[in-house]
Design a protein around this motif. Structure first.
Motif, short mmCIF file in Angstrom:
data_model
loop_
_atom_site.label_atom_id
_atom_site.label_comp_id
_atom_site.label_asym_id
_atom_site.label_seq_id
_atom_site.Cartn_x
_atom_site.Cartn_y
_atom_site.Cartn_z
N VAL A 275 0.35 2.35 8.05
CA VAL A 275 -0.52 1.46 8.43
C VAL A 275 0.41 0.09 8.10
O VAL A 275 0.41 -1.01 9.15
CB VAL A 275 -2.07 1.35 7.57
N SER A 276 0.94 -0.24 7.04
CA SER A 276 1.77 -1.31 6.69
C SER A 276 3.10 -1.45 7.40
O SER A 276 3.37 -2.77 7.65
CB SER A 276 2.07 -1.19 5.06
N SER A 277 3.42 -0.71 8.30
CA SER A 277 4.54 -0.98 9.04
C SER A 277 4.18 -1.64 10.14
O SER A 277 5.23 -2.45 10.94
CB SER A 277 5.02 0.50 9.49
N GLY A 278 2.85 -1.66 10.71
CA GLY A 278 2.91 -2.55 11.74
C GLY A 278 2.54 -1.81 13.24
O GLY A 278 2.64 -2.37 14.12
N VAL A 279 3.14 -0.78 13.23
CA VAL A 279 3.42 0.06 14.33
C VAL A 279 2.22 0.76 14.73
O VAL A 279 1.57 1.39 13.91
CB VAL A 279 4.79 1.09 14.33
N PRO A 280 1.62 0.72 16.03
CA PRO A 280 0.45 1.45 16.36
C PRO A 280 0.65 3.18 16.04
O PRO A 280 1.84 3.76 16.38
CB PRO A 280 0.47 1.18 17.78
N PRO B 288 12.00 -0.68 5.94
CA PRO B 288 10.72 -1.46 5.95
C PRO B 288 10.86 -3.16 5.54
O PRO B 288 12.18 -3.15 4.80
CB PRO B 288 9.79 -0.73 4.98
N SER B 289 10.14 -3.73 5.80
CA SER B 289 10.24 -5.27 5.20
C SER B 289 10.24 -5.35 3.80
O SER B 289 9.63 -4.27 3.05
CB SER B 289 9.10 -6.14 5.79
N ARG C 111 8.48 -6.78 1.98
CA ARG C 111 6.89 -7.05 1.37
C ARG C 111 6.58 -5.60 1.10
O ARG C 111 5.79 -5.36 0.22
CB ARG C 111 5.93 -7.93 2.38
N VAL C 112 6.72 -4.70 2.12
CA VAL C 112 6.37 -3.40 2.19
C VAL C 112 6.87 -2.73 0.83
O VAL C 112 6.32 -2.14 0.07
CB VAL C 112 6.47 -2.61 3.35
N VAL C 113 8.26 -3.01 0.57
CA VAL C 113 8.83 -2.29 -0.63
C VAL C 113 8.40 -2.74 -1.86
O VAL C 113 8.11 -2.09 -2.81
CB VAL C 113 10.31 -2.52 -0.34
N VAL C 114 7.98 -4.04 -1.97
CA VAL C 114 7.55 -4.71 -3.17
C VAL C 114 6.29 -4.08 -3.39
O VAL C 114 5.87 -3.66 -4.61
CB VAL C 114 7.61 -6.18 -2.91
N ILE C 115 5.10 -3.94 -2.27
CA ILE C 115 3.83 -3.64 -2.78
C ILE C 115 4.09 -1.88 -2.94
O ILE C 115 3.32 -1.59 -3.93
CB ILE C 115 2.92 -3.93 -1.37
N ALA C 116 4.88 -1.34 -2.40
CA ALA C 116 4.63 0.08 -2.43
C ALA C 116 5.04 0.43 -4.00
O ALA C 116 4.90 1.04 -4.69
CB ALA C 116 5.76 0.91 -1.66
N ALA C 117 6.26 -0.62 -4.63
CA ALA C 117 6.97 -0.23 -5.78
C ALA C 117 5.76 -0.61 -6.85
O ALA C 117 5.77 -0.14 -7.83
CB ALA C 117 7.92 -1.06 -5.95
N LEU C 118 4.89 -1.79 -6.69
CA LEU C 118 4.17 -2.19 -7.59
C LEU C 118 2.84 -0.99 -7.70
O LEU C 118 2.70 -0.79 -8.80
CB LEU C 118 3.39 -3.52 -7.05
N TYR C 119 2.74 -0.66 -6.61
CA TYR C 119 1.52 0.58 -6.82
C TYR C 119 1.93 1.78 -7.41
O TYR C 119 1.33 2.80 -8.25
CB TYR C 119 0.98 0.96 -5.47
N ALA C 120 3.26 2.16 -7.12
CA ALA C 120 3.96 3.27 -7.81
C ALA C 120 4.09 3.21 -9.20
O ALA C 120 4.00 4.02 -10.20
CB ALA C 120 5.53 3.51 -7.22
N LEU C 121 4.30 1.68 -9.69
CA LEU C 121 4.54 1.30 -11.15
C LEU C 121 3.18 1.58 -11.88
O LEU C 121 3.09 2.14 -12.82
CB LEU C 121 4.82 0.01 -11.41
N GLY C 122 2.07 1.18 -11.05
CA GLY C 122 0.65 1.33 -11.79
C GLY C 122 0.41 2.69 -11.85
O GLY C 122 -0.38 3.15 -12.69
N ALA C 123 0.83 3.57 -10.98
CA ALA C 123 0.51 5.02 -11.11
C ALA C 123 1.12 5.69 -12.45
O ALA C 123 0.60 6.69 -12.50
CB ALA C 123 0.96 5.70 -9.76
N HIS C 124 1.89 5.17 -12.91
CA HIS C 124 2.35 5.72 -14.28
C HIS C 124 1.13 5.75 -14.98
O HIS C 124 1.11 6.71 -16.02
CB HIS C 124 3.33 4.63 -14.77
N VAL D 202 -0.01 -9.62 8.20
CA VAL D 202 1.26 -10.57 7.93
C VAL D 202 2.38 -10.25 8.70
O VAL D 202 2.86 -10.99 8.97
CB VAL D 202 1.61 -10.36 6.38
N GLY D 203 2.66 -9.05 8.80
CA GLY D 203 3.87 -8.76 9.80
C GLY D 203 3.58 -9.04 10.97
O GLY D 203 4.61 -9.03 11.98
N MET D 204 2.47 -9.23 11.66
CA MET D 204 2.32 -9.50 12.97
C MET D 204 1.99 -10.96 13.30
O MET D 204 2.02 -11.41 14.27
CB MET D 204 0.87 -8.53 13.19
N THR D 205 1.77 -11.68 12.11
CA THR D 205 1.93 -13.27 12.29
C THR D 205 3.39 -13.81 12.35
O THR D 205 4.25 -13.34 11.89
CB THR D 205 1.09 -13.86 11.08
#
Length: 302
Positions: A40-45, A174-175, A177-190, A299-302
């Motif tokens: 979904v975050s990739s912006g690709v259909p 990936p952009s 932004r995608v890398v940062v958000i994925a990393a944050l949720y991975a950190l929280g999953a600890h 955000v990626g589409m704007t």
């Protein structure tokens, strides 16, 4: 040969139902969901590459996650003989070394399927397979650490599948932004993985696995888990505001407040409430992941 390997004298082959139990389908949801978040975050259909989406979902869930569960149960068979002797391997429903052979066969199958996802998907698959064995198997066995073990699982359950889904659909890196958000949720999953360690507290203590509940005690471990889960989401909320996605930021905020309410109940009795929190607070956590994924898409589409 130990006692648990002698329980089913006449069985030469695994019970098919026990094999499914070994692979723990309920655990497939987090990486499958994270892969979808990446898509979904990739912006690709999604309709542009349905086969890649399907293969990625199968790889993240039944293959890689299922393999990791089989590998973990094989490497943990002595611990499970103490904590949960009715599991497939210690109960004898999967006899001999069948648990090991299943884990190895699925490792090979996962790598083979991964090469159909292109260089990014293939590399991510190899990393995930190596991480699964590093977590469970000697001499590395990162599971013994209350820091590195949950961190590695959080990365492979949330961060790596998210990154892979975005990279495969984008056919490239990936952009940021995608890398940062994925990393944050991975950190929280600890923190989520730390709560998951509560169910194996006695066996871990007896076999030298220094999970945070063992080394710090249930109360302190639960408080740390709550902080680790909450702080990255607070950063996600701030970033969504900065990236001009205020509606998504407010939804994630509401979900985080719901988790704080659930955390208060968890902390009243961590050992008894951990399974309850995994069914309530974690649901809100992963819901926030998809909300953030849609924000990244916009955000990626704007």
């Amino acid at each position: 040969m130990s006692v648990y390997e002698n329980l089913h004298f006449g069985r030469r082959f695994p019970d098919p139902r026990a094999v499914l139990t070994l692979l723990k389908p309920i655990t497939w949801f987090p990486p499958v969901w994270a892969y979808l978040c990446g898509v979904v975050s990739s912006g690709v259909p999604l309709s542009s590459s349905p086969l890649l989406v399907f293969l990625g979902l199968m790889l993240a869930g039944p293959l890689v996650c299922g393999m990791s569960q089989a590998a973990n149960d094989w490497c943990d068979r002595h611990v499970d003989a103490i904590n949960e002797p009715d599991r497939p391997i210690p109960s004898g429903r999967i006899p001999g070394r069948w648990g090991l052979w299943i884990a190895l066969a699925m490792s090979v199958l996962a790598v083979w399927v991964g090469h159909f996802l292109g260089p990014w998907g293939f590399a991510a698959t190899i990393l995930a397979v190596l991480a699964a064995w590093a977590y469970s198997a000697e001499p590395v066995r990162l599971k013994r650490s209350g820091i590195w073990g949950p961190g590695l699982v959080g990365l492979c359950y949330e961060g790596l599948p998210w990154f892979t889904g975005a990279a495969v659909l984008s056919d490239g890196m990936p952009s940021y932004r995608v890398v940062v958000i994925a990393a944050l949720y991975a950190l929280g999953a600890h923190g989520i993985m730390t709560l998951n360690d509560f169910k194996a507290l006695e066996g871990d203590r007896q076999t030298g696995v220094n999970s945070l509940p063992v080394s710090l005690g249930p109360e302190r471990a639960a408080r740390i888990a709550c902080i680790v889960m909450a702080m990255p989401q607070a950063v996600v909320i701030a970033l969504l505001w900065i990236w001009n996605a205020p509606v998504n930021a407010m939804i994630v905020t509401a979900l985080l407040l719901g988790q704080v309410w659930a955390m208060r109940i968890l902390l009243s009795d961590p050992r008894a409430r951990a399974p309850w929190y995994n069914a309530t607070g974690v649901l809100m956590y992963v819901s926030g992941m998809m909300v953030a994924a849609f924000a990244l898409r916009m955000v990626g589409m704007t």
